[in-house]
Scaffold this motif. Sequence first.
Motif, PDB file in Angstrom:
ATOM      1  N   LYS A   1      13.988   4.125  -1.874  1.00  0.00           N
ATOM      2  CA  LYS A   1      12.954   4.679  -2.747  1.00  0.00           C
ATOM      3  C   LYS A   1      11.911   5.498  -1.984  1.00  0.00           C
ATOM      4  CE  LYS A   1       9.466   3.394  -6.183  1.00  0.00           C
ATOM      5  NZ  LYS A   1       8.755   2.282  -6.862  1.00  0.00           N
ATOM      6  N   PRO A   2      11.445   5.043  -0.788  1.00  0.00           N
ATOM      7  CA  PRO A   2      10.457   5.855  -0.065  1.00  0.00           C
ATOM      8  C   PRO A   2      10.942   7.258   0.272  1.00  0.00           C
ATOM      9  CG  PRO A   2      10.544   3.641   0.841  1.00  0.00           C
ATOM     10  CD  PRO A   2      11.694   3.762  -0.110  1.00  0.00           C
ATOM     11  N   LEU A   3      12.279   7.467   0.309  1.00  0.00           N
ATOM     12  CA  LEU A   3      12.817   8.783   0.650  1.00  0.00           C
ATOM     13  C   LEU A   3      12.861   9.723  -0.542  1.00  0.00           C
ATOM     14  CD1 LEU A   3      15.848   7.595   2.830  1.00  0.00           C
ATOM     15  CD2 LEU A   3      13.530   8.132   3.576  1.00  0.00           C
ATOM     16  N   LEU A   4      12.643   9.192  -1.756  1.00  0.00           N
ATOM     17  CA  LEU A   4      12.767   9.997  -2.960  1.00  0.00           C
ATOM     18  C   LEU A   4      11.510  10.786  -3.286  1.00  0.00           C
ATOM     19  CD1 LEU A   4      14.641   7.453  -5.277  1.00  0.00           C
ATOM     20  CD2 LEU A   4      15.612   9.236  -3.802  1.00  0.00           C
ATOM     21  N   ASN A   5      10.372  10.369  -2.751  1.00  0.00           N
ATOM     22  CA  ASN A   5       9.107  11.020  -3.064  1.00  0.00           C
ATOM     23  C   ASN A   5       8.292  11.149  -1.786  1.00  0.00           C
ATOM     24  OD1 ASN A   5       7.006  12.160  -4.472  1.00  0.00           O
ATOM     25  ND2 ASN A   5       6.306  10.240  -5.405  1.00  0.00           N
ATOM     26  N   VAL A   6       8.391  12.312  -1.160  1.00  0.00           N
ATOM     27  CA  VAL A   6       7.746  12.527   0.134  1.00  0.00           C
ATOM     28  C   VAL A   6       6.923  13.807   0.099  1.00  0.00           C
ATOM     29  CG1 VAL A   6       9.569  11.323   1.408  1.00  0.00           C
ATOM     30  CG2 VAL A   6       9.731  13.796   1.066  1.00  0.00           C
ATOM     31  N   THR A   7       5.995  13.916   1.044  1.00  0.00           N
ATOM     32  CA  THR A   7       5.207  15.128   1.211  1.00  0.00           C
ATOM     33  C   THR A   7       6.063  16.184   1.921  1.00  0.00           C
ATOM     34  OG1 THR A   7       4.351  14.559   3.397  1.00  0.00           O
ATOM     35  CG2 THR A   7       3.164  13.676   1.479  1.00  0.00           C
ATOM     36  N   PRO A   8       5.595  17.431   1.985  1.00  0.00           N
ATOM     37  CA  PRO A   8       6.339  18.448   2.749  1.00  0.00           C
ATOM     38  C   PRO A   8       6.546  18.055   4.207  1.00  0.00           C
ATOM     39  CG  PRO A   8       4.736  19.508   1.331  1.00  0.00           C
ATOM     40  CD  PRO A   8       4.470  18.029   1.249  1.00  0.00           C
ATOM     41  N   GLN A   9       5.719  17.152   4.704  1.00  0.00           N
ATOM     42  CA  GLN A   9       5.859  16.671   6.085  1.00  0.00           C
ATOM     43  C   GLN A   9       6.761  15.432   6.151  1.00  0.00           C
ATOM     44  OE1 GLN A   9       2.747  17.154   4.622  1.00  0.00           O
ATOM     45  NE2 GLN A   9       2.666  19.255   5.405  1.00  0.00           N
ATOM     46  N   PHE A  10       7.453  15.089   5.021  1.00  0.00           N
ATOM     47  CA  PHE A  10       8.372  13.953   4.927  1.00  0.00           C
ATOM     48  C   PHE A  10       7.671  12.609   5.108  1.00  0.00           C
ATOM     49  CE2 PHE A  10      10.973  17.579   6.226  1.00  0.00           C
ATOM     50  CZ  PHE A  10      11.947  17.559   5.230  1.00  0.00           C
TER      51      PHE A  10
ATOM     52  N   MET B   1       0.843  -1.199   0.000  1.00  0.00           N
ATOM     53  CA  MET B   1       0.000   0.000   0.000  1.00  0.00           C
ATOM     54  C   MET B   1       0.879   1.250   0.000  1.00  0.00           C
ATOM     55  SD  MET B   1      -3.217  -0.819   2.527  1.00  0.00           S
ATOM     56  CE  MET B   1      -2.212  -0.955   4.006  1.00  0.00           C
ATOM     57  N   ALA B   2       0.337   2.332  -0.523  1.00  0.00           N
ATOM     58  CA  ALA B   2       1.065   3.599  -0.564  1.00  0.00           C
ATOM     59  C   ALA B   2       0.103   4.743  -0.347  1.00  0.00           C
ATOM     60  CB  ALA B   2       1.780   3.761  -1.903  1.00  0.00           C
ATOM     61  N   LEU B   3       0.636   5.871   0.092  1.00  0.00           N
ATOM     62  CA  LEU B   3      -0.198   7.046   0.334  1.00  0.00           C
ATOM     63  C   LEU B   3      -0.889   7.494  -0.948  1.00  0.00           C
ATOM     64  CD1 LEU B   3      -1.091   9.228   2.373  1.00  0.00           C
ATOM     65  CD2 LEU B   3       0.911  10.561   1.680  1.00  0.00           C
ATOM     66  N   ASN B   4      -0.190   7.361  -2.101  1.00  0.00           N
ATOM     67  CA  ASN B   4      -0.813   7.810  -3.347  1.00  0.00           C
ATOM     68  C   ASN B   4      -1.931   6.885  -3.816  1.00  0.00           C
ATOM     69  OD1 ASN B   4       0.614   5.639  -4.344  1.00  0.00           O
ATOM     70  ND2 ASN B   4       2.084   6.870  -5.504  1.00  0.00           N
ATOM     71  N   ASN B   5      -2.172   5.786  -3.122  1.00  0.00           N
ATOM     72  CA  ASN B   5      -3.362   4.980  -3.380  1.00  0.00           C
ATOM     73  C   ASN B   5      -4.624   5.664  -2.847  1.00  0.00           C
ATOM     74  OD1 ASN B   5      -1.618   1.891  -2.658  1.00  0.00           O
ATOM     75  ND2 ASN B   5      -1.794   2.973  -4.573  1.00  0.00           N
ATOM     76  N   PHE B   6      -4.449   6.549  -1.863  1.00  0.00           N
ATOM     77  CA  PHE B   6      -5.584   7.124  -1.154  1.00  0.00           C
ATOM     78  C   PHE B   6      -5.710   8.639  -1.324  1.00  0.00           C
ATOM     79  CE2 PHE B   6      -4.077   3.336   1.007  1.00  0.00           C
ATOM     80  CZ  PHE B   6      -5.226   2.577   1.094  1.00  0.00           C
ATOM     81  N   ILE B   7      -4.640   9.290  -1.799  1.00  0.00           N
ATOM     82  CA  ILE B   7      -4.635  10.734  -1.964  1.00  0.00           C
ATOM     83  C   ILE B   7      -4.401  11.060  -3.443  1.00  0.00           C
ATOM     84  CG2 ILE B   7      -3.547  12.897  -1.293  1.00  0.00           C
ATOM     85  CD1 ILE B   7      -5.000  11.590   0.989  1.00  0.00           C
ATOM     86  N   TYR B   8      -5.186  12.007  -3.980  1.00  0.00           N
ATOM     87  CA  TYR B   8      -5.104  12.349  -5.398  1.00  0.00           C
ATOM     88  C   TYR B   8      -4.908  13.856  -5.555  1.00  0.00           C
ATOM     89  CZ  TYR B   8      -7.039   7.683  -6.106  1.00  0.00           C
ATOM     90  OH  TYR B   8      -7.230   6.314  -6.092  1.00  0.00           O
TER      91      TYR B   8
ATOM     92  N   GLU C   1       5.134   3.194  -2.048  1.00  0.00           N
ATOM     93  CA  GLU C   1       5.108   2.076  -1.114  1.00  0.00           C
ATOM     94  C   GLU C   1       6.241   2.196  -0.091  1.00  0.00           C
ATOM     95  OE1 GLU C   1       5.129   1.684  -4.386  1.00  0.00           O
ATOM     96  OE2 GLU C   1       3.450   0.408  -5.005  1.00  0.00           O
ATOM     97  N   ILE C   2       5.900   1.944   1.167  1.00  0.00           N
ATOM     98  CA  ILE C   2       6.926   1.939   2.217  1.00  0.00           C
ATOM     99  C   ILE C   2       7.520   0.537   2.247  1.00  0.00           C
ATOM    100  CG2 ILE C   2       7.404   2.327   4.662  1.00  0.00           C
ATOM    101  CD1 ILE C   2       4.980   4.128   4.761  1.00  0.00           C
TER     102      ILE C   2
END
Length: 476
Positions: free
Chosen positions: A433-442, A70-77, A447-448
């Motif tokens: 890879k999870p460190l390459l694409n993060v929100t402003p809140q890191f 699962m990844a955050l971009n599965n739930f946020i658009y 996928e984690i």
Amino acid sequence: MMKRIYLMIFRFLSRKVSLSTSAAAQNFRTGYFLDGYMYKYQLNPAFQGERGFIALPVLGGISLGVESNMALNNFIYPAEGGTLKTFLHPDISADTFMNRIKDINTVQENLDLNILALGFRAKKTYHTIDISFRESINTSIPGDIFRFMKSGGSYADPVYDLSTLSTSLNSSLQAAYGFSIKIKDVASIGIRAKFLLGLASFQSNITDLKLSMTQDKWMVNASGNVIASSMLSGMLQNNEDDIDITAALMEMAKTPSMGAAFDIGVSVDFLKHFTISASVLDLGFMQWKNASKFNYGPASWEYSGFDNISIEGAGENLESTLNAKLDELVGIFKFDNPEQVDKYTQMLGFTSLLGLEFRMPFYTRLSIGALGTHRFEGDRSWTEGRFSLNYAPLRWLSLVGNYAISTFGQSYGAALNIHPAGFNLFVGLDSFKPLLNVTPQFIPIDEINTNLKVGLTFPFGKYNGRYPKKDKVGKE
């Protein structure tokens, strides 16, 4: 009303997840081909260290891994104006959302904390002794949970099957002894025996959990059980604030939960520049004592519309009635009828690894490696292929970078190992890879899927690695 339904689902999920804090730790697979990495024997007990070593508590090695499909971009658009929309927004179609969700969504967390580690050489044999704390959590969430949250009863006669919802926990102390022997300087075989002292266990077993919805009614069928070790049994029976942790630990000490496991491995050099190796890790079992089994269901619940609910009067009466109906549904998931289980045996999930390394004929300090890994653990099994570029520019300095594709997606790993005589510092990630694409809140968006390994050890004894002093530049 739908908000209350969502809260009911998450209440059930959190009840299960909060109890689960699982017994195979995540192995740092990026270190498999890393020259001078002291803990290679944990990946293959046939591997021998270039020197003996001693590791201090905690500083000697910390491994923390998280893997999920699962990844955050599965739930946020993304939306217009740089804003974001959740999957529940009406502009996000159900098909668009569900195409990103797997039928079974998993989250696995593993912790391996060093308490003591020692390795030493005796002629052609290499011996290791270590004690560590191991803990893992495994949770599976069916895709139908998210389908229900997005679509509710909008489908014609929808049926949501939530039976794959599960959580497991095992945590233990592990004491291990490993032995490896060289055979004619071209092969080595090894075995590692582990003694396990169980600290906590939780296993869920859902046999049926289905939600059916039509235009005029919706129904739930639920049945299953959970089984927990003595400390967690108290958490299920009481409020967490009322648990006497000291008493629970003393009770566990009287009848300890114990188990055993073995690692076996082999490594063979052939055709001058090739090494093939294979290992199987965590072949064993754990026997838990003073456990309790808790049942829920079989039970069913049916609600046939709003005909019998008066909407006259204050709105609070209507809300109160709906809340009462939903509380009745939540009641299905209460753990009832506890029964004492003197002991139960749990077979450990085990891991197989197969590696092939090729050293460049023109420069043996540079090599490429391929590592295949498969985890055998029922519904939580996974497979990974990892391809590495390994470089040892100096006898005391080595680096590795790799690419992996697995059940959890793609990853990019790297590690650095500084290992002169008397000092060894290593740090690495199975995936950055999870460190390459993060929100402003890191917060990672993709996928984690990573495993961090860091540690400080103190080598001693004569160097017995791949690059003797006469081979200063690594050439033939």
